[in-house]
Design an enzyme around this catalytic site. Structure first.
Site, short mmCIF file in Angstrom:
data_model
loop_
_atom_site.label_atom_id
_atom_site.label_comp_id
_atom_site.label_asym_id
_atom_site.label_seq_id
_atom_site.Cartn_x
_atom_site.Cartn_y
_atom_site.Cartn_z
N HIS A 106 6.37 0.86 -44.91
CA HIS A 106 6.48 -0.21 -43.92
C HIS A 106 5.71 0.17 -42.65
CE1 HIS A 106 9.63 -2.79 -45.79
NE2 HIS A 106 9.93 -1.66 -46.42
N GLU B 223 4.77 -1.64 -40.28
CA GLU B 223 5.20 -2.41 -39.11
C GLU B 223 6.18 -1.63 -38.23
OE1 GLU B 223 8.00 -3.96 -42.47
OE2 GLU B 223 6.02 -3.05 -42.25
N CYS C 88 5.66 -3.01 -49.27
CA CYS C 88 6.85 -2.67 -50.05
C CYS C 88 6.91 -3.54 -51.31
CB CYS C 88 8.11 -2.79 -49.19
SG CYS C 88 9.56 -1.99 -49.91
#
Length: 564
Positions: A516, A518, A378
């Protein structure tokens, strides 16, 4: 019909209700039960999207674009069910909905009150969030005794009366503090917490007693007697060094069996083979690396919860012990990049605001110049573009309009229009409200052939979750690419820059993404981007001699321990 397990907390906050709920859900899932989890937050914010990470921790983004509590990240990591915006709601959303109905005249001129209107709305939101699950685990945020939680507790009390007896189960998580001067665990706070819960009209079926040591049998009996809970339902929830050990810990004390019996569910035995393999991989690494996470919220590591968990998942799948070093980017601004000297990889995560930005850019420059594996996420991708523009294109003072609206080289700017996955056009301007207005949720990205990103993912089309307002300015992409920066991923709908990288002829592993990754990593599967990033860190450690130094220190420590 869906059955409900309500999880409450007492004595103090942050005891781990989310982990407890997720662990129970994981156990029920291994028994073949369709399960989902809801999180009810008592704060008046509509969602945590605009909340300070130091106060709230990470904002977890669901695939459908909801900004939610970080506990939903735990839920997705522990079970296969994907969370949606219906799995998390707040007091703010409840009141917003009730006031909207009042303005429409839905209450036919009646006086709108907490009971029944607010509590009825809470029950409606709970029922709408369970989908087709056989069991819904509902976590009530906050602590019993908080004023903010009372409408939620009253709502679930009403549900327990309105539903059949075997359709609800109450689990209460509490703290057993150890008083070293007395040499014992104290049960009185737990007794008072349950007493307060019973005064509301809720009798717990199960107690999870959080402590730093096992619960003695005498204390278990005492707690059971004074709280009106069966002795076998008083569960010892001791501290562990890894959260993925908790399902097995609770299973050993038959929590899943107790809950199934309470709900009248006949299910096959739990199969924890997958969880045991994960724990074995965690405890028997073959490699070790140090990764620098350079951010601005490092004083509260919960701000990067999904990120740290994704690195742990990658460690599981590469048989590598991950040492995460949280480094404040403002310290780099003040003292330079010396703190990065022994790192095997550098990661710059997402974030907002100008504070600490130049320190992150210095860390990125250090990674690029010293051939250290770099992953930008990001803001970490946006700053990589700024660093490259300044130092490789010689565009002095290149910046994002987020930080410098008057920059002569706006290599990043506000996204004013995009198409979401439903095909609807979203429009934004600098005057738009901050809450819920970013480019959010799962977006399709097309990966270019012959790129490292394409090789890592093994496909040309991916869907990843986003949370941002600013994007790479397309006007500068030709210059950036001519200077050697490769745009390896573009959004399918608007051709927005989603991934960048340096060719491996210039750098062994330099990849950054606007999304993102994750948020979609799990301990069972990891994530291809993090897995490959850790492999690159292992390779760097081997070549730099860091791995040999750690092996030497480890052997030295073992030898020292054996002499004592």
């Amino acid at each position: 019909m869906t059955k409900f397990v309500f999880v409450t907390g007492g004595v103090v906050s942050s005891l781990g209700k989310g982990i407890a709920a997720a662990s129970l859900a994981a156990l029920l899932e291994t028994r073949g039960i369709r399960v989902t989890i809801l999180k009810l937050d008592p704060y008046i914010n509509v969602d945590p999207g605009t909340m300070n990470p130091f106060q709230h921790g990470e904002v977890f983004v669901t695939d459908d674009g909801a900004e939610t509590d970080l506990d939903l990240g735990h839920y997705e990591r522990f079970i296969s069910t994907k969370m949606t915006r219906r799995n998390n709601f707040t007091t703010g959303q409840i009141y917003e909905s009730v006031i909207r109905k009042e303005r429409r005249g839905d209450y036919l001129g009646g006086t709108v009150q907490v009971i029944p209107h607010i509590t009825d709305e809470i029950k409606l939101f709970i029922r709408n969030g369970v989908s087709d699950a056989q069991v819904a685990i509902v976590e009530i945020g906050g602590t019993v005794g908080d004023i903010e939680s009372l409408p939620f507790l009253e709502a679930i009390r009403q549900m327990s009366v309105q539903l059949p007896h075997h359709d609800t189960c109450f689990i209460h998580l509490t703290l057993l503090p150890y008083i070293s001067s007395a040499g014992e665990l104290k049960t009185k706070p737990t007794q008072h917490s349950v007493k307060e819960l019973r005064e509301i009209g809720i009798q717990p079926d199960v107690l999870l007693c959080r402590s730093d040591r096992p619960l003695p049998l005498d204390e278990r009996r005492k707690i059971a007697l004074f709280t009106n809970v069966r002795e076998e339902s008083v569960i010892s929830a001791i501290d562990v060094d890894n959260i993925y050990k908790i399902p097995a810990l609770l299973h050993e004390q038959m929590l899943d069996e107790i809950v199934c019996h309470r709900l009248g569910i006949l299910a096959k035995p739990a199969n924890l083979t997958t969880w045991k393999k994960l724990i074995h991989a965690l405890e028997h690494p073959e490699h070790e690396v140090s990764i620098a996470l350079v951010g601005k919220y490092v004083d509260l590591t919960e701000s990067y919860k999904s990120l740290s968990e994704a690195l742990i998942h990658a460690g599981i799948h590469t048989r590598c012990k991950i040492n995460i070093h949280y480094i404040d980017s403002e310290n780099i601004e003040r003292h330079g990049t010396g703190c990065l000297a022994n790192m095997d990889a550098i990661l710059v995560p997402g974030g907002f605001g100008k504070r600490g930005v130049e320190g992150k850019i210095m860390a990125i420059s250090h990674a690029r110049n010293h051939q250290i594996p770099y992953l930008g996420i990001c803001l970490g991708m946006q700053l990589a573009v700024i660093e490259f523009a300044r130092n490789c294109l010689q565009l002095e003072n290149a910046h994002s309009t987020e930080f410098n609206p008057d920059t002569p080289y706006p290599v990043l700017g506000l996204i004013t229009e995009w198409r979401d996955r439903r095909g609807q056009i979203e429009k934004r301007s600098p005057q738009t409200d901050l809450g819920g207005t970013m480019r959010l949720g799962g977006q399709e990205c097309l990966l270019k052939p012959h790129t490292l990103a394409r090789k890592i993912y093994g496909t040309d089309k991916i869907i990843e979750r986003h949370r941002h307002r600013y994007e790479v300015n397309a006007e500068f992409i030709p210059q950036l690419e001519q200077a050697g920066l490769q745009v390896s991923g573009l959004s399918a709908a608007e051709n927005l820059c989603e991934m960048i990288e340096l060719p491996q002829s210039r750098h062994p592993w330099f990849v950054a993404c606007q999304f993102h990754p994750e948020f979609t990593s799990t301990p069972r599967n990891g994530h291809p981007l993090f897995n490959d990033y850790v492999r690159a860190a292992i390779s760097f450690a081997d070549k730099s001699g860091h791995a040999k130094l750690r092996d030497h220190n480890m052997q030295k420590n073992v030898a020292t321990d054996s002499t004592h």
